[in-house]
Design a protein around this motif. Structure first.
Motif, PDB file in Angstrom:
ATOM      1  N   ARG A 110      45.936  -2.631  36.189  1.00  0.00           N
ATOM      2  CA  ARG A 110      46.383  -2.373  37.642  1.00  0.00           C
ATOM      3  C   ARG A 110      47.638  -2.557  37.933  1.00  0.00           C
ATOM      4  N   GLU A 111      48.287  -3.547  37.200  1.00  0.00           N
ATOM      5  CA  GLU A 111      49.718  -3.685  37.255  1.00  0.00           C
ATOM      6  C   GLU A 111      50.473  -2.858  36.646  1.00  0.00           C
ATOM      7  N   VAL A 112      50.010  -2.242  35.520  1.00  0.00           N
ATOM      8  CA  VAL A 112      50.558  -1.052  34.778  1.00  0.00           C
ATOM      9  C   VAL A 112      50.774   0.227  35.497  1.00  0.00           C
ATOM     10  N   ALA A 113      49.408   0.337  36.011  1.00  0.00           N
ATOM     11  CA  ALA A 113      49.627   1.643  37.033  1.00  0.00           C
ATOM     12  C   ALA A 113      50.380   1.694  38.252  1.00  0.00           C
ATOM     13  N   LYS A 114      50.541   0.558  38.857  1.00  0.00           N
ATOM     14  CA  LYS A 114      51.617   0.302  39.818  1.00  0.00           C
ATOM     15  C   LYS A 114      52.974   0.581  39.405  1.00  0.00           C
TER      16      LYS A 114
END
Length: 523
Positions: A342-346
């Motif tokens: 999720r963090e990488v996607a954001k």
């Protein structure tokens, strides 16, 4: 003869007499008409002859006028032709005179050219003689220099080339260093700005997961019920869930051990239901475990759907949604995989927007970049997780940009789109946060040792220290063997060697230290 007959004869005779008289009168009238017609015809003929003579005279007169007009026009045409012929003759005379002057001029130029050729030949002969004299003098001077220096021409040339090579190499390294520094002044500033702005917009909490879970009990009496007669209950739980249950002296707690977080969570929830229900036996254990597995699978799908909705990703294949949900129960170096993805996607979405690229595709690639770490089966595969994830993405209809970003985020394949380096950078940013991941001590120490060994592979290096957790390498060189220019060149070569031969997170700063010490003792 009677009266009637007489009357008829008399009538017939009267008719005949009348007919004769009528014919006589008609003949006299016709003669008069013929005579008058002849008079009129003669008068008409006379008038026609007069008109014919008049017409003849007019036609003759018109013909004479037309002849005169044609004669005048003919004379004009002849005059114009004579004029044109005269002009053409004049132009011809002018051209003849011009050609004559050009021929005379060309003759003069030919004479001048012949003179210049003769002069050039004479100068060339003189130059050849002088060149021969210069070659002779040069050869004698080279022989004299060889005698004086004790070196042949080839040896002197090789020494000169070596010195020029060293000078050129030093100058090239200095120029390269200057160019790199100038590029960093502009490019590094913008890159830092984008990365810092991206990191500042994303804030997540880091959690470290282990391979064990602690199941708390209300009292130690429950431990015996969980173990069961001769350990049948605990064996049934372990067989159904694949989790090792450790019952020790820890008060009011038992330990669930398993590397698979999903199986560990199924065992924990099953134990909670069994303890709450109070009925603990092998048949009940199998029933509860099956229900819990179904609940966990539904929860995995729900987590995947909620995740893609939160990130604004649409049209994801159901199998990929399940893979995203399973990330919640996986960890990488102690970092929760779903939280990391999720963090990488954001981060990818923000960075792509900053660079003017499509943030939706970047988010999609960032979320799916580690799906190769959550296989559908328990069978171990030797394929790297980046390649495995790329294959799954291709199988379930993801775009080429997303598939390439998944497969290339660990440099397993060549990057073909701008989204790929963004995913790689954001993956490194998320994993490099302080406390985000754990690293095995042995591999960490080995990496630092390899870093120092790279420096010792160069001549003139006296000492090398890896500091700041391997993010800086300080190299101390011998001042007698390495000068200032060579020190700058050595720093660049070591950094290139590290970049080529080693794998490391973030950046490694290479500092080459050269110092001269003079030590004396006062007695």
């Amino acid at each position: 003869m009677d009266n009637t007959t007489f009357i008829i004869i008399a009538a017939i005779a009267g008719i005949l007499i009348g007919f004769v008289i009528a014919k006589v009168l008609e003949k006299g009238k016709a003669g008069k008409t013929i005579s008058s017609a002849k008079r009129e015809a003669s008068s008409i003929l006379k008038e026609a002859q007069k008109e014919g003579e008049n017409i003849k005279k007019d036609k003759i007169f018109q013909a004479k006028e037309k002849f005169l007009e044609l004669k005048a026009e003919h004379e004009k045409v002849i005059i114009n032709k004579d004029k044109k012929i005269a002009e053409a003759e004049k132009r011809t005379r002018d051209k003849e005179s011009q050609i004559s002057s050009e021929l005379a001029k060309g003759k003069r130029l030919n004479e001048q050219l012949e003179g210049q050729i003769k002069e050039t030949d004479y100068k060339r002969e003189i130059l050849e003689k002088k060149q021969a004299e210069v070659d002779k003098l040069h050869k004698s001077q080279v022989q004299q220099l060889e005698v004086i220096s004790g070196l042949s021409a080839e040896e002197a040339k090789s020494q000169l080339l070596e010195s020029l090579k060293e000078t050129a190499k030093t100058d090239a390294m200095a120029y390269l260093q200057t160019t790199l520094e100038e590029a960093k002044l502009t490019a590094q500033q913008e890159a830092r700005k984008i990365v810092i702005n991206t990191i500042q917009r994303i804030g997540t909490e880091e959690a470290v997961e282990n391979c064990v879970s602690v199941f708390n009990l209300e009292s130690d009496d429950v431990k015996g019920r969980i173990i069961g007669r001769e350990g049948r209950n605990i064996r049934a739980i372990e067989a159904a869930t694949g989790v090792e249950i450790i019952v020790d002296d820890t008060p009011e707690a038992i330990i669930l051990s398993c590397f698979d977080s999903v199986r560990r969570e199924i065992a924990r929830l099953s134990l909670h239901r069994l303890v709450t229900d109070g009925r603990i036996h092998p048949a009940r254990i199998e029933e509860i475990v099956k229900k819990t597995e179904k609940q966990i699978n539904e929860e995995i799908v729900e987590i995947g759907k909620r995740t893609v909705i939160d990130l604004g990703i649409h049209g994801l294949h159901p199998e990929l949604i399940k893979a995203v949900g399973r990330m919640k129960y996986r960890s990488s170096y102690g970092q929760n995989l779903l939280q990391h993805s999720r963090e990488v996607a954001k981060l990818c979405g923000v960075m792509a927007a900053e660079l003017g690229l499509n943030p939706k595709i970047a988010k999609r690639a960032g979320l799916l970049h580690d799906i190769g770490k959550v296989p559908n089966t328990e069978v171990e595969v030797e394929t790297p997780h980046a390649i495995l994830g790329m294959q799954w993405a291709e199988k379930f209809g993801e775009k080429k940009e997303v598939c390439n970003a998944i497969g290339a985020h660990h440099d397993e394949i060549e990057m073909t789109t701008l989204i790929s380096p963004i995913v790689q950078v954001c993956d490194a940013i998320s994993g490099a946060r302080p406390g985000a991941r754990r690293q095995v001590l042995d591999s960490y120490i080995q990496r630092l040792k390899d870093l120092e060994d790279v420096a010792f592979g160069f001549q003139g290096v006296q000492k090398a220290y890896a500091i700041q957790a391997g993010r800086e390498l300080r190299v101390i060189v011998e001042s007698e063997k390495v000068n200032d220019d060579k020190a700058a060149e050595l720093s660049f070569e070591i950094s290139q060697k590290i970049q080529t031969d080693m794998t490391y997170p973030g950046q490694v700063k290479v500092t080459v230290i050269r110092e001269t010490r003079s030590v004396n003792v006062a007695k």
